[in-house]
Design an enzyme around this catalytic site. Structure first.
Site, PDB file in Angstrom:
ATOM      1  N   ARG A 102       0.876  -1.184   0.000  1.00 32.69           N
ATOM      2  CA  ARG A 102       0.000   0.000   0.000  1.00 32.69           C
ATOM      3  C   ARG A 102       0.904   1.222   0.000  1.00 32.69           C
ATOM      4  O   ARG A 102       1.680   1.441   0.935  1.00 32.69           O
ATOM      5  CB  ARG A 102      -0.913   0.016   1.226  1.00 32.69           C
ATOM      6  CG  ARG A 102      -1.587   1.359   1.421  1.00 32.69           C
ATOM      7  CD  ARG A 102      -2.701   1.345   2.408  1.00 32.69           C
ATOM      8  NE  ARG A 102      -3.853   0.638   1.878  1.00 32.69           N
ATOM      9  CZ  ARG A 102      -5.081   0.711   2.398  1.00 32.69           C
ATOM     10  NH1 ARG A 102      -5.312   1.453   3.464  1.00 32.69           N
ATOM     11  NH2 ARG A 102      -6.085   0.051   1.857  1.00 32.69           N
ATOM     12  N   HIS A 129      -7.316   0.625  -6.463  1.00 38.25           N
ATOM     13  CA  HIS A 129      -7.533  -0.205  -5.262  1.00 38.25           C
ATOM     14  C   HIS A 129      -8.203  -1.510  -5.710  1.00 38.25           C
ATOM     15  O   HIS A 129      -9.368  -1.771  -5.423  1.00 38.25           O
ATOM     16  CB  HIS A 129      -8.403   0.555  -4.261  1.00 38.25           C
ATOM     17  CG  HIS A 129      -8.349   0.010  -2.866  1.00 38.25           C
ATOM     18  ND1 HIS A 129      -7.601  -1.099  -2.517  1.00 38.25           N
ATOM     19  CD2 HIS A 129      -8.955   0.423  -1.715  1.00 38.25           C
ATOM     20  CE1 HIS A 129      -7.743  -1.335  -1.220  1.00 38.25           C
ATOM     21  NE2 HIS A 129      -8.567  -0.440  -0.707  1.00 38.25           N
ATOM     22  N   GLN A 132     -10.019  -3.990  -3.149  1.00 37.44           N
ATOM     23  CA  GLN A 132     -11.321  -3.507  -2.688  1.00 37.44           C
ATOM     24  C   GLN A 132     -12.396  -3.808  -3.730  1.00 37.44           C
ATOM     25  O   GLN A 132     -13.485  -4.279  -3.401  1.00 37.44           O
ATOM     26  CB  GLN A 132     -11.256  -2.001  -2.408  1.00 37.44           C
ATOM     27  CG  GLN A 132     -12.580  -1.402  -1.987  1.00 37.44           C
ATOM     28  CD  GLN A 132     -13.044  -1.877  -0.617  1.00 37.44           C
ATOM     29  OE1 GLN A 132     -12.298  -1.812   0.341  1.00 37.44           O
ATOM     30  NE2 GLN A 132     -14.276  -2.357  -0.530  1.00 37.44           N
ATOM     31  N   ASP A 219     -17.147   7.255  -1.804  1.00 35.69           N
ATOM     32  CA  ASP A 219     -15.882   7.192  -1.058  1.00 35.69           C
ATOM     33  C   ASP A 219     -15.605   8.598  -0.533  1.00 35.69           C
ATOM     34  O   ASP A 219     -16.238   9.577  -0.984  1.00 35.69           O
ATOM     35  CB  ASP A 219     -14.767   6.695  -1.999  1.00 35.69           C
ATOM     36  CG  ASP A 219     -13.416   6.527  -1.312  1.00 35.69           C
ATOM     37  OD1 ASP A 219     -13.385   6.421  -0.062  1.00 35.69           O
ATOM     38  OD2 ASP A 219     -12.387   6.501  -2.023  1.00 35.69           O
ATOM     39  N   CYS A 259     -16.320   1.757   0.485  1.00 40.43           N
ATOM     40  CA  CYS A 259     -15.106   0.992   0.785  1.00 40.43           C
ATOM     41  C   CYS A 259     -14.677   1.150   2.233  1.00 40.43           C
ATOM     42  O   CYS A 259     -13.968   0.288   2.758  1.00 40.43           O
ATOM     43  CB  CYS A 259     -13.987   1.410  -0.156  1.00 40.43           C
ATOM     44  SG  CYS A 259     -13.643   3.180  -0.133  1.00 40.43           S
ATOM     45  N   ARG A 287     -13.640  -8.493   1.792  1.00 39.26           N
ATOM     46  CA  ARG A 287     -12.208  -8.226   1.542  1.00 39.26           C
ATOM     47  C   ARG A 287     -11.406  -9.475   1.889  1.00 39.26           C
ATOM     48  O   ARG A 287     -10.478  -9.856   1.175  1.00 39.26           O
ATOM     49  CB  ARG A 287     -11.724  -7.055   2.415  1.00 39.26           C
ATOM     50  CG  ARG A 287     -12.305  -5.689   2.066  1.00 39.26           C
ATOM     51  CD  ARG A 287     -11.804  -5.183   0.726  1.00 39.26           C
ATOM     52  NE  ARG A 287     -10.357  -5.157   0.643  1.00 39.26           N
ATOM     53  CZ  ARG A 287      -9.585  -4.163   1.083  1.00 39.26           C
ATOM     54  NH1 ARG A 287     -10.120  -3.088   1.599  1.00 39.26           N
ATOM     55  NH2 ARG A 287      -8.267  -4.211   0.957  1.00 39.26           N
TER      56      ARG A 287
HETATM   57  N1  NVA Z   1      -9.863   6.795  -1.607  1.00 39.88           N
HETATM   58  C1  NVA Z   1      -9.530   6.320  -0.270  1.00 39.88           C
HETATM   59  C2  NVA Z   1      -9.799   4.872  -0.159  1.00 39.88           C
HETATM   60  C3  NVA Z   1      -9.542   4.292   1.215  1.00 39.88           C
HETATM   61  C4  NVA Z   1      -9.782   2.817   1.270  1.00 39.88           C
HETATM   62  C5  NVA Z   1      -8.069   6.638   0.023  1.00 39.88           C
HETATM   63  O1  NVA Z   1      -7.241   6.435  -0.856  1.00 39.88           O
HETATM   64  O2  NVA Z   1      -7.790   7.106   1.123  1.00 39.88           O
HETATM   65  N1   CP Z   2     -11.173   0.001   2.394  1.00 46.41           N
HETATM   66  C1   CP Z   2      -9.909  -0.118   2.826  1.00 46.41           C
HETATM   67  O1   CP Z   2      -8.980  -0.364   2.078  1.00 46.41           O
HETATM   68  O2   CP Z   2      -9.773   0.054   4.172  1.00 46.41           O
HETATM   69  P1   CP Z   2      -8.414   0.258   4.954  1.00 46.41           P
HETATM   70  O3   CP Z   2      -7.863   1.598   4.547  1.00 46.41           O
HETATM   71  O4   CP Z   2      -8.822   0.228   6.402  1.00 46.41           O
HETATM   72  O5   CP Z   2      -7.467  -0.837   4.612  1.00 46.41           O
END
Ligand code: NVA
Ligand code: CP
Length: 301
Positions: A102, A129, A132, A219, A259, A287
């Site tokens: 990540r 992502h 997800q 989101d 998400c 997930r």
């Molecule tokens: N768009 C959000 C998704 C979190 C799962 C982010 O990147 O923070």
């Molecule tokens: N939706 C998602 O990826 O959650 P986290 O940021 O908690 O991993």
């Protein structure tokens, strides 16, 4: 399929095969049927950003599969101090059987895959992502039983979630509509690709996007790394919200997905969130099952 870097790299058949395996693994977990497909294997989990669901579901997933997982935060690895990705990838490939990353830049994930010699899984970048969205597709199919003829509307920022939902949704045969402000559109290459399907709409009008939708998705207005833009974004996204009024434009049995984490009162109202909490938390649970399927596909001998 050697890696999961973005859904654009997968065929419809590969996506469906992951979802089928995810359904099977979910069934096996619910019925306490052992499924140690990755006995003795180790997954490294590299995090340059925060996480609840991704970290816990990958770690528990590896445990369920008979393997183990290693949490590697950028705060205390040499990668976080500037050791090149090219070197880190080659070193970690000699210890691990797979890596989930990540981070911010999609290029970093692609570089890991180029220099490493083990499967690489994108656990979220600014661009995509995919994990997800595999869970999202699994959740939609569980409820709607099909993707054909299903309309999914995404309301909000044209961010990593929007990009992956467009690609995943179009690949499996859904109709996808995105409503976002002009300055926050999804990736232009993805928009161009999706438009060629004849099943994609991009608009500023949330009611146009939500019209007759089977699935409404949203989101946060400011993603991780964009926290200092929140005041500007609150103005730009005012009105880009899933609320009771917008629900009237969708089909009466429309699902609402998110998400998570969610910001009630911004991209979604608390009442709509709670009314659809069962779907949203099933999505979060999925997930685990979807990622286990990805790991089995990529890491099983
Ligand atoms: N768009 C959000 C998704 C979190 C799962 C982010 O990147 O923070
Ligand atoms: N939706 C998602 O990826 O959650 P986290 O940021 O908690 O991993």
């Amino acid at each position: 399929m050697n890696h999961l870097l973005k859904l654009g790299d997968l065929t419809e058949k590969e996506i469906l095969s992951i979802l089928n395996l995810a359904d099977q693994l979910k069934y096996e977990k619910k019925h306490n049927i052992e499924h140690h497909h990755l006995k003795g294997k180790t997954l490294g989990m590299i995090f340059a950003k925060s996480s609840t669901r991704t970290r816990v579901s990958f770690e528990v997933g590896m445990y369920d599969l008979g393997g183990s997982a290693l949490f590697l935060s950028n705060a205390n690895t040499q990668l976080g101090r500037g050791e090149p990705v090219e070197d880190t990838a080659r070193v970690l490939s000699r210890y691990l059987d797979g890596i989930m990353i990540r981070t911010f830049d999609q290029e970093e994930v692609e570089t890991f895959a180029k220099y490493g010699s083990i499967p690489i899984i994108n656990g979220l970048t600014d661009y995509a992502h995919p994990c997800q969205v595999l869970a999202d597709l699994m959740t939609i199919r569980e409820v709607k039983n099909t993707f054909k003829g299903i309309k999914m509307a995404f309301i909000g920022d044209g961010n990593n979630m929007a990009n992956s939902l467009i690609v995943g949704g179009i690949k499996v045969g859904m109709e996808v509509a995105v409503a976002c402000p002009d300055s926050y559109k999804p990736d232009p290459d993805i928009v161009k690709w999706a438009s060629e399907s004849g099943r994609f709409t991009l608009t500023n009008d949330i009611f146009e996007a939500a019209k007759d939708a089977d699935v409404l998705y949203t989101d946060v207005w400011a993603s991780m790394g964009e926290e200092d833009e929140i005041e500007v974004r609150k103005k730009a996204f005012a009105g880009y919200q899933i609320n009771k009024e917008l629900m009237t434009a969708a089909k009466p049995d429309a699902m609402v997905l998110h998400c998570l984490p969610a910001h009630r009162g911004e991209e979604i109202t608390a009442d709509v969130f709670e009314a659809h909490a069962d779907e949203i938390f099933e999505e979060a649970e999925n997930r685990l099952h979807a990622q286990k399927a990805v790991m089995v596909k990529l890491m099983k001998d």
